[in-house]
Enzyme design. Structure first.
Site, PDB file in Angstrom:
ATOM      1  N   SER A   1      -9.431   2.103   2.424  1.00  0.00           N
ATOM      2  CA  SER A   1      -8.375   2.649   1.586  1.00  0.00           C
ATOM      3  C   SER A   1      -7.221   1.811   1.061  1.00  0.00           C
ATOM      4  O   SER A   1      -6.524   2.084  -0.026  1.00  0.00           O
ATOM      5  CB  SER A   1      -7.761   3.663   2.348  1.00  0.00           C
ATOM      6  OG  SER A   1      -7.026   3.208   3.391  1.00  0.00           O
TER       7      SER A   1
ATOM      8  N   SER B   1     -10.096   0.316   6.515  1.00  0.00           N
ATOM      9  CA  SER B   1      -9.452   0.237   5.097  1.00  0.00           C
ATOM     10  C   SER B   1      -8.874  -1.178   4.609  1.00  0.00           C
ATOM     11  O   SER B   1      -8.501  -1.267   3.495  1.00  0.00           O
ATOM     12  CB  SER B   1      -8.587   1.174   5.145  1.00  0.00           C
ATOM     13  OG  SER B   1      -8.931   2.554   5.369  1.00  0.00           O
TER      14      SER B   1
ATOM     15  N   LYS C   1       0.659  -1.131  -0.008  1.00  0.00           N
ATOM     16  CA  LYS C   1      -0.009   0.227  -0.149  1.00  0.00           C
ATOM     17  C   LYS C   1       1.019   1.283   0.149  1.00  0.00           C
ATOM     18  O   LYS C   1       1.816   1.402   0.842  1.00  0.00           O
ATOM     19  CB  LYS C   1      -0.880  -0.091   1.349  1.00  0.00           C
ATOM     20  CG  LYS C   1      -1.884   1.006   1.186  1.00  0.00           C
ATOM     21  CD  LYS C   1      -2.781   0.820   2.305  1.00  0.00           C
ATOM     22  CE  LYS C   1      -3.821   1.804   2.474  1.00  0.00           C
ATOM     23  NZ  LYS C   1      -4.860   1.742   3.541  1.00  0.00           N
TER      24      LYS C   1
END
Length: 446
Positions: free
Chosen positions: A151, A175, A77
Site C-alpha cells: 500500500s 506494504s 505515506k
C-alpha cells in the site's frame, strides 16, 4: 549547473551541511520535478509546495552540521499524520481535518532536517497491494501501464521517479516491500518495536511497522537510524553468514515465476562467491499459513473501518472489513502468531538470513482495481505477492532489495529476512548485493 534531482539523501544532506547548496534550492528542484511528472505517475495525494519551501528556509536558523537529513526532501505515506495536513488514508470516508501534530516518525524526520514535500497516494485504508482510489492512482515509473504496488505505492513511485530521494511508508502484510520490489527500491520493514508504529487502530494487531524507501542501501540505513532514534551505524566489516535460499511460496498453491526464482538463485550465487555459507533450505511454513494470513489481513481492516461510514467505502473495502469482523476476536489472542514464531525459530537458529524472491510475478496492470470485486482483488494480490506476509505475522525484520530486471526491463527484486534484532545484518547483506550487482537508481521519465 549541478542538479540535485536523482542524488541520494546522503549526498544532498552532506552538500547542505557543507553549504554547497541551500535547502530551498534542493526542495525547489524536487518540487519542479513533481510538477512536471506527477500527472503521469500519480505518486502524491497532496503536495505542500509553499509550506515545504518555507520549512526549507527555516532550516537555515538551525545548526545544519548536526542534521543527518539536512535539507532532504521526503514524502510521507498518507496514513501518517503530518501537522497541518489531512490524513485521508486513501478514502472518501475519512475526515478532511488537518492534523494537529506530526506522527512521531514524521517528527523524527523533521528533527533530522528533512522537509516533507507531500503526502503520497495509498489504496483505501492501505488494504491492498495496488494503489488506486478516489484520491489517485500510483503507477510504476519504470512501466506506467503497471501499478506501483501497495500500500506504500505512492511513496515508492515518488522515489523511483526521482521526485524525492527517500520516502516514509509502512508495512502490514508487505506494504513496503511489494512496491519497493516493483519500483526498484530498497525497503526495510523493521522488526516489531524497533521503530514507533502508531498506524491506524492498533497497527493491525502489531503487524504494521514504519520504515524507509530509498534508492540505495546507504540511504535506507541513514533513514532507518533516524526513524529508530539511534546513531547511524556504518557497514560492518565483512562477516561470513549462514544464508538459506528458498524459492518456494509460503502460501500453498501460488507459483513463483522464473524471473523471480532466477533472481533469488543468482543473488545466492553471488553471496556464496563472496564467502557466505549459502545453501538451499525451505522454512517449515505451516499449511494453515494462508488462512491465518487472510484472517489477520481482513481483521485489521475491520478494526480500522469501525468508525467510518461504510456507504463511503469502496465495495472491496466493505467486503474485506465484513469478512474480517468474524476473525477479530480470534486474531486478538495472538495464538497463531506465537505458533508461527515457534515453528520458524529453529530455522533461524540454524540460518542467519533467509533469501527469497520478493514477489511471485510482476505487478498487475494499473487499472481501477478499487472498482472491481473483492475476490478478484484478493486473487490478484495473492498471486503476485505471497512472499511477504509471514514476516509481519512473526514480527521479524525483512527487506526488499533490487536485483536484476524482468523481461520488460522493469526491476526485479529479492527479499532478505532475519531473526529479531538483525536489521543491521540485513542491511549489510543488502549492501553487498548492491556492490556485487549494481542497480539503476531512478526511472527515466523524460
Amino acid at each position: 549547473m549541478t542538479t540535485w534531482v536523482g542524488r541520494t539523501a546522503t549526498e544532498i544532506a552532506a552538500a547542505v551541511r557543507e553549504q554547497r547548496v541551500t535547502p530551498r534550492e534542493v526542495v525547489a528542484e524536487h518540487l519542479a520535478r513533481i510538477e512536471r511528472f506527477d500527472g503521469r505517475v500519480g505518486a502524491f495525494r497532496t503536495v505542500r509546495a509553499e509550506a515545504a519551501l518555507a520549512e526549507a528556509d527555516e532550516l537555515l536558523s538551525r545548526d545544519l552540521g548536526q542534521l543527518p537529513l539536512a535539507g532532504v526532501p521526503v514524502a510521507v505515506k498518507d496514513n501518517l499524520a503530518v501537522r497541518g495536513e489531512a490524513n485521508r488514508n486513501g478514502s472518501a470516508a475519512t475526515p478532511d481535518t488537518p492534523a494537529g501534530e506530526d506522527h512521531v516518525t514524521v517528527a523524527r524526520l523533521r528533527a533530522a532536517g528533512a522537509v516533507v514535500v507531500g503526502l503520497t497516494n495509498v489504496p483505501e485504508l492501505c488494504v491492498f497491494g495496488t494503489t488506486e482510489g478516489v484520491h489517485g492512482t500510483a503507477r510504476n515509473p519504470w512501466d506506467l501501464s503497471r501499478t506501483a504496488g501497495g500500500s506504500s505505492g505512492g511513496s515508492a513511485a515518488a522515489v523511483a521517479a526521482g521526485m524525492v530521494p527517500v520516502a516514509l511508508g509502512n508495512d502490514g502484510m508487505g506494504s513496503l516491500r511489494i512496491p519497493a520490489a516493483n519500483c526498484g527500491l530498497v525497503a526495510l520493514k523493521p522488526g516489531h518495536g524497533v521503530v514507533p508504529a502508531g498506524i491506524g487502530h492498533g497497527d493491525w494487531f502489531g503487524m504494521s511497522e514504519n520504515g524507509p524507501l530509498a534508492t540505495t542501501v546507504e540511504d535506507a540505513r541513514l533513514m532507518f537510524a533516524v526513524l529508530a532514534g539511534t546513531e547511524q551505524q556504518p557497514p560492518a566489516e565483512p562477516v561470513t553468514r549462514g544464508i538459506a535460499v528458498s524459492v518456494r511460496s509460503p502460501l500453498a498453491g501460488v507459483r513463483v515465476t522464473r524471473p523471480y526464482t532466477t533472481a533469488a538463485r543468482q543473488a545466492a550465487a553471488l553471496l556464496s562467491e563472496a564467502g557466505h555459507r549459502v545453501r538451499p533450505a525451505n522454512p517449515p511454513y505451516p499449511v494453515w499459513l494462508s488462512t491465518t494470513s487472510l484472517a489477520h489481513w481482513t481483521a485489521g481492516t475491520a478494526v480500522d473501518a469501525e468508525d467510518l461510514d461504510p456507504r463511503r467505502l469502496a465495495r472491496r473495502t466493505r467486503v474485506h472489513a465484513a469478512v474480517g469482523r468474524r476473525f477479530v476476536t480470534g486474531v486478538r489472542t495472538g495464538v497463531r502468531r506465537e505458533q508461527l514464531r515457534a515453528r520458524l525459530a529453529p530455522f533461524f537458529a540454524e540460518h542467519d538470513v533467509l533469501l527469497t524472491p520478493a514477489l511471485a510475478r510482476r505487478s498487475p496492470s494499473s487499472v481501477a482495481w478499487h472498482e472491481r470485486g473483492w475476490l478478484r482483488n484478493i486473487l490478484a494480490n495473492t498471486a503476485y505477492s505471497p512472499m511477504t506476509p509471514p514476516w509481519n505475522l512473526t514480527g521479524w525484520p525483512a527487506m526488499a532489495v533490487p536485483f536484476g530486471t524482468l523481461p520488460n526491463g522493469a526491476p526485479c527484486a529479492v527479499q532478505l529476512v532475519g531473526r529479531p534484532g538483525s536489521e543491521a545484518a540485513l542491511l549489510d547483506v543488502a549492501g553487498q548485493l548492491e556492490v556485487l550487482n549494481p542497480w539503476r537508481r531512478t526511472a527515466r521519465l523524460d
